[in-house]
Design an enzyme around this catalytic site. Structure first.
Site, PDB file in Angstrom:
ATOM      1  N   GLY A  43      37.137  50.526  31.286  1.00  0.00           N
ATOM      2  CA  GLY A  43      37.927  51.527  31.800  1.00  0.00           C
ATOM      3  C   GLY A  43      39.432  52.106  31.128  1.00  0.00           C
ATOM      4  N   GLU A  97      44.974  47.246  30.340  1.00  0.00           N
ATOM      5  CA  GLU A  97      43.720  46.978  31.344  1.00  0.00           C
ATOM      6  C   GLU A  97      43.873  48.027  32.532  1.00  0.00           C
ATOM      7  OE1 GLU A  97      41.059  46.564  33.148  1.00  0.00           O
ATOM      8  OE2 GLU A  97      40.718  44.693  33.794  1.00  0.00           O
ATOM      9  N   ASP A  98      42.485  48.871  32.984  1.00  0.00           N
ATOM     10  CA  ASP A  98      43.227  49.666  33.958  1.00  0.00           C
ATOM     11  C   ASP A  98      43.740  49.937  35.220  1.00  0.00           C
ATOM     12  OD1 ASP A  98      40.726  48.508  34.876  1.00  0.00           O
ATOM     13  OD2 ASP A  98      39.527  49.783  34.685  1.00  0.00           O
ATOM     14  N   ASP A 101      43.128  44.197  40.354  1.00  0.00           N
ATOM     15  CA  ASP A 101      42.733  44.460  41.812  1.00  0.00           C
ATOM     16  C   ASP A 101      42.983  43.132  42.071  1.00  0.00           C
ATOM     17  OD1 ASP A 101      41.806  44.752  44.564  1.00  0.00           O
ATOM     18  OD2 ASP A 101      39.448  45.573  43.300  1.00  0.00           O
ATOM     19  N   ARG A 163      35.391  59.149  34.382  1.00  0.00           N
ATOM     20  CA  ARG A 163      35.406  58.518  33.991  1.00  0.00           C
ATOM     21  C   ARG A 163      36.746  59.277  33.159  1.00  0.00           C
ATOM     22  NH1 ARG A 163      34.977  53.193  32.754  1.00  0.00           N
ATOM     23  NH2 ARG A 163      32.734  52.622  33.244  1.00  0.00           N
TER      24      ARG A 163
END
Ligand code: 5GP
Length: 183
Positions: A43, A97-98, A101, A163
């Site tokens: 990601g 990091e993308d 969560d 993506r």
């Protein structure tokens, strides 16, 4: 807009400006140092490529691949699928990091990388979804804080697809149910 999306949440121009700002902050904070960017595959790819180019310092790039997700849902169990190539001992490490969560992936990364004795260890995430947090991870750099929606694009996927979209968007229900395959 891609036909499988219901809305664009962060358009390209906003992404570009947000990533540039992060790069400028990082360049200031780490002035005179070399930063090791540890990208969390897959990601992070588009974000990392743009972020690295907006940092005006020497950087090293390394990658890890972890698994905790299957489709739309976190399994909660984190495994290392691919580890760093180089040592990070005495290095200034920034995890890229993308999205954070539940925070479980980042909690695991932090614990794991700390044992390798970096000089410093911080988190930089493009997106933060704080409403679903289960682990309290200290995020130093956040691009955008978003609501609890499953997003794709700019590195983020659904079943391996989307993506390459140059923006972050929300999938529509039929695309989630349809589970497209790319072959
Ligand atoms: P966490 O461990 O914080 O729950 O999840 C981290 C990973 O879950 C992210 O690196 C990302 O791969 C995936 N993830 C969490 N939320 C989303 C989302 O809204 N869209 C996509 N495509 N992946 C997500």
């Amino acid at each position: 807009m891609h036909k499988d999306l219901q809305e664009i949440l962060i358009p390209t121009a906003e992404l570009d400006a947000g990533v540039k700002k992060l790069g400028e902050r990082i360049s200031k904070d780490y002035a005179g140092r070399c930063v090791t960017l540890v990208g969390v595959l897959k990601g992070c790819t588009l974000f990392l490529a743009d972020l690295a180019r907006s940092i005006s310092l020497d950087v090293r790039l390394d990658f890890m691949m972890l698994s905790s997700y299957s489709g739309e849902h976190s399994t909660g169990v984190v495994r290392i699928l691919l580890d760093l190539k180089e040592s990070i001992e005495d290095c200034d490490v920034l995890i890229v990091e993308d999205i954070v969560d539940s925070g479980l992936t980042m909690e695991y990364m932090l614990q794991n990388l700390k044992t390798r004795r970096p000089r410093s260890l911080e988190i930089c995430t493009l997106l933060d979804k704080p409403s679903r947090r289960k682990a309290n991870v200290p995020i130093k750099y956040t691009g955008f804080t978003i609501a609890d929606k499953f997003v794709v694009g700019y590195g983020l996927d659904y079943n391996g697809i989307y993506r390459n979209l140059p923006y972050v968007g929300v999938l529509n229900a039929s695309a989630i149910e349809g589970k497209k395959i790319c072959r």
